[in-house]
Design a protein around this motif. Structure first.
Motif, short mmCIF file in Angstrom:
data_model
loop_
_atom_site.label_atom_id
_atom_site.label_comp_id
_atom_site.label_asym_id
_atom_site.label_seq_id
_atom_site.Cartn_x
_atom_site.Cartn_y
_atom_site.Cartn_z
N UNK A 145 0.81 -1.22 0.00
CA UNK A 145 0.00 0.00 0.00
C UNK A 145 0.85 1.27 0.00
N UNK A 146 1.75 1.41 0.95
CA UNK A 146 2.51 2.66 1.08
C UNK A 146 3.39 2.90 -0.15
N UNK A 147 3.99 1.85 -0.70
CA UNK A 147 4.84 2.00 -1.87
C UNK A 147 4.01 2.33 -3.11
N UNK A 148 2.88 1.66 -3.25
CA UNK A 148 2.00 1.95 -4.39
C UNK A 148 1.50 3.39 -4.32
N UNK A 149 1.12 3.82 -3.13
CA UNK A 149 0.59 5.17 -2.98
C UNK A 149 1.66 6.22 -3.25
N UNK A 150 2.87 5.98 -2.74
CA UNK A 150 3.96 6.93 -2.96
C UNK A 150 4.31 7.02 -4.44
N UNK A 151 4.38 5.86 -5.12
CA UNK A 151 4.69 5.85 -6.55
C UNK A 151 3.59 6.49 -7.37
N UNK A 152 2.37 6.46 -6.87
CA UNK A 152 1.25 7.08 -7.57
C UNK A 152 1.25 8.59 -7.39
N UNK A 156 8.90 10.59 -8.74
CA UNK A 156 10.24 11.11 -8.44
C UNK A 156 10.57 10.96 -6.95
N UNK A 157 9.61 11.31 -6.11
CA UNK A 157 9.82 11.16 -4.67
C UNK A 157 9.96 9.69 -4.29
N UNK A 169 4.15 0.01 -10.78
CA UNK A 169 3.23 0.02 -11.92
C UNK A 169 2.98 -1.39 -12.42
N UNK A 170 4.01 -2.22 -12.38
CA UNK A 170 3.86 -3.62 -12.79
C UNK A 170 2.90 -4.36 -11.86
N UNK A 171 2.97 -4.05 -10.57
CA UNK A 171 2.05 -4.68 -9.61
C UNK A 171 0.61 -4.35 -9.98
N UNK A 172 0.33 -3.08 -10.29
CA UNK A 172 -1.02 -2.67 -10.68
C UNK A 172 -1.41 -3.36 -11.98
N UNK A 173 -0.48 -3.44 -12.91
CA UNK A 173 -0.75 -4.06 -14.21
C UNK A 173 -1.15 -5.53 -14.05
#
Length: 265
Positions: A145-152, A156-157, A169-173
């Motif tokens: 969750x935290x990594x997906x949210x941060x990448x979303x 850059x951050x 992005x691959x996880x979401x895909x």
């Protein structure tokens, strides 16, 4: 109790909502609606692939959906226009699937069941597939969750914090491909992206945090599923489209509520 077809249909829809709620939130945040459409349309090619090679429908759908997701990611990495690339792959895969099914030896298929779903014929084994896939997707999203949210929010951050945005992005895909594979019988290839997008879009207007939006999206999916099945039973309408219409009405209500709240604030 599971001998009642309506109970099985409700369980399938509620189980699917466990995955489409949180996953749909990321689809909305990342503006991946067209991506979901393309992956869902590829499901018909997956059905043809499964019939020709005598594979389980869900396995054939998953293989082609993953291949489609990989092709889209590759095209975008090469600088291709997302809109045109998604359009070509989406309608190309859908049309290829419709043509390929006609070549399946000795097979006569009711395509409407795969295009729009046939939730009222869900079996116990289908329930195991839907709930297993949905819980797996929900568990992966909760885990990352935290990594997906941060990448979303900020790729850059995320990269500066040691999180690989491409991996997230691959996880979401992959999650979208899994949801498409397990939901084909519930709402069909043409409506699965609606189940991802509409409840999440409805939740965004009445939520104050990402976690709250996910929870509201799941609840909205449950309400839409129950209302759609009730309408199908009482009005003798197609179950899958009825669920989507109910979800659209919920979206209209939350949008109206948000508009009124802004005007009175």
């Amino acid at each position: 109790m599971l001998d009642d077809f309506l109970v099985r249909a409700a369980l399938a829809a509620f189980g699917l909502s466990i995955a489409t709620g949180p996953l749909g939130a990321f689809v909305v945040w990342r503006r991946m609606a067209y991506f979901g459409d393309a992956t869902a349309h590829a499901a018909i090619l997956g059905v043809a692939f499964a019939l020709i090679f005598s594979l389980p429908i869900s396995l054939g759908t998953l293989i082609v959906a993953l291949a489609m997701a990989g092709a889209i990611s590759w095209m975008m990495s090469k600088g291709q226009s997302p809109d045109s690339g998604l359009g070509v792959l989406s309608f190309g895969a859908l049309s290829a699937g419709l043509v390929a099914i006609s070549f399946a030896p000795g097979v006569r298929v009711d395509l409407s069941a795969y295009l729009f779903g046939d939730i009222l014929t869900v079996t116990r084994s289908d329930l195991v597939l839907v709930w297993g896939g949905a819980l797996a997707v929900a568990a992966v999203i909760a885990w990352r969750w935290s990594k997906l949210l941060l990448a979303t929010v900020s790729p850059d951050l995320a990269a500066a914090s040691g999180v690989n945005p491409a991996r997230e992005s691959l996880v979401i895909t992959v999650a979208i491909a899994v949801v498409v594979a397990v939901s084909l019988k519930v709402v069909g290839a043409l409506l699965v992206s609606a189940m991802l997008i509409i409840p999440a879009a409805a939740a965004r207007g009445v939520s104050n945090s990402p976690v709250q939006m996910v929870g509201v999206a799941v609840i909205a999916s449950w309400i839409a599923s129950g209302a759609g099945l009730w309408a199908s039973l009482k009005l003798d309408t197609p179950a899958g489209p009825s669920i989507i219409v109910a979800a659209a009405l919920i979206f209209a209500l939350t949008t109206g509520y948000r508009t009124i709240r802004k005007q009175t604030a």
